[in-house]
Design an enzyme around this catalytic site. Structure first.
Site, PDB file in Angstrom:
ATOM      1  N   SER A 136       0.834  -1.203   0.000  1.00  0.00           N
ATOM      2  CA  SER A 136       0.000   0.000   0.000  1.00  0.00           C
ATOM      3  C   SER A 136       0.867   1.250   0.000  1.00  0.00           C
ATOM      4  O   SER A 136       1.976   1.256   0.554  1.00  0.00           O
ATOM      5  CB  SER A 136      -0.910   0.015   1.227  1.00  0.00           C
ATOM      6  OG  SER A 136      -1.608   1.234   1.328  1.00  0.00           O
ATOM      7  N   TYR A 149      -2.052   0.722  10.332  1.00  0.00           N
ATOM      8  CA  TYR A 149      -2.123   0.001   9.051  1.00  0.00           C
ATOM      9  C   TYR A 149      -0.901   0.315   8.189  1.00  0.00           C
ATOM     10  O   TYR A 149      -0.282  -0.585   7.615  1.00  0.00           O
ATOM     11  CB  TYR A 149      -3.406   0.409   8.332  1.00  0.00           C
ATOM     12  CG  TYR A 149      -3.550  -0.110   6.924  1.00  0.00           C
ATOM     13  CD1 TYR A 149      -3.927  -1.427   6.675  1.00  0.00           C
ATOM     14  CD2 TYR A 149      -3.324   0.723   5.834  1.00  0.00           C
ATOM     15  CE1 TYR A 149      -4.075  -1.901   5.380  1.00  0.00           C
ATOM     16  CE2 TYR A 149      -3.470   0.270   4.532  1.00  0.00           C
ATOM     17  CZ  TYR A 149      -3.843  -1.034   4.302  1.00  0.00           C
ATOM     18  OH  TYR A 149      -3.983  -1.495   3.020  1.00  0.00           O
TER      19      TYR A 149
END
Length: 244
Positions: A136, A149
């Site tokens: 990501s 995250y």
């Protein structure tokens, strides 16, 4: 070109799109997820639509002790592995609940890294393979809005980079995929900028092209490379004042 593709986290929208993209190329598909019964409809659709072999396997990224038996039980060692496992959680909950934070970290870093490391060793013994990890842009720099995250994805990105470096010069290739925003069930309800948001099918196509052309790190939407270059270039004294 065809072979065997193992898709980890096969129930996600990105994973489904990847299964159809690789199925269209004639790949035998191995779908792996926590709920095998939930994958049966997808498997049947893939068999009918692409006329390929599809097998279903139970896989839980949190059950690291079961990784070796899982790989041993596969009908064949795959030629390509796509790790689409991920769990975003919520930043607010992760800040207050250590167990919630640990779940995010283990789901996005520990489990994916360990299973790909194991598969890399098996592929290296055979002599070839492609490992594709979906990371990501959140891992490019820790931001207040999603740093739990993001930290897990940063670890996963670093792991993939090291694995790629380790096997450079061999026929084992490692690809890091950074999709940016993707219109999936995981992001449903979020206010996403259309210019920065990809569809699952676009992610799957980018992954296919990355394998075909042996790329190392890809941003599915090229604009994200520029965006993250700007964000990572900000001096810390300025960056810490932002609310990204």
């Amino acid at each position: 070109m065809s072979g065997v593709a193992l898709i980890l986290g096969a129930s996600s929208d990105i994973a489904r799109a990847c299964a159809h993209r690789y199925g269209a190329e004639g790949y035998t598909l191995q779908l792996a997820g926590r709920d095998p019964e939930a994958l049966e409809a997808d498997a049947q659709d893939l068999r009918l639509r692409h006329r390929v072999k599809v097998s279903i396997h139970r896989f839980d990224v949190l059950e690291t002790a079961g990784f070796a038996p899982f790989v041993d039980a596969l009908p064949a060692l795959p030629d390509t592995v796509i790790c689409a496992v991920g769990f975003m959680g919520t930043q607010g909950t992760s800040e207050k609940d250590p167990q919630a934070a640990a779940l995010v970290m283990r789901s996005n870093y520990e489990g994916p890294a360990l299973i790909l490391g194991l598969l890399a060793d098996r592929m290296a013994l055979r002599g070839h393979g492609v490992l594709i990890g979906i990371s990501s842009v959140a891992g490019d720099r820790g931001r207040a809005s999603n740093y739990v995250y993001g930290s897990a994805k940063a670890g996963f990105t670093a792991f993939l980079s090291g694995l790629r470096n380790r096997f450079h010069g061999t026929d084992l290739h490692v690809i890091t995929v950074k999709p940016g925003f993707v219109a999936t069930r995981m992001t449903e309800g979020m206010d996403l900028n259309p210019r920065l948001t990809a569809l699952p099918e676009q992610v799957a196509e980018a992954i296919w092209q990355a394998e075909k052309h042996r790329r190392d790190v890809i941003y599915v939407k090229p604009v994200w490379r520029l965006v993250m270059q700007i964000i990572t270039a900000l001096p810390e004294i300025l960056f810490k004042r932002t609310r990204l």
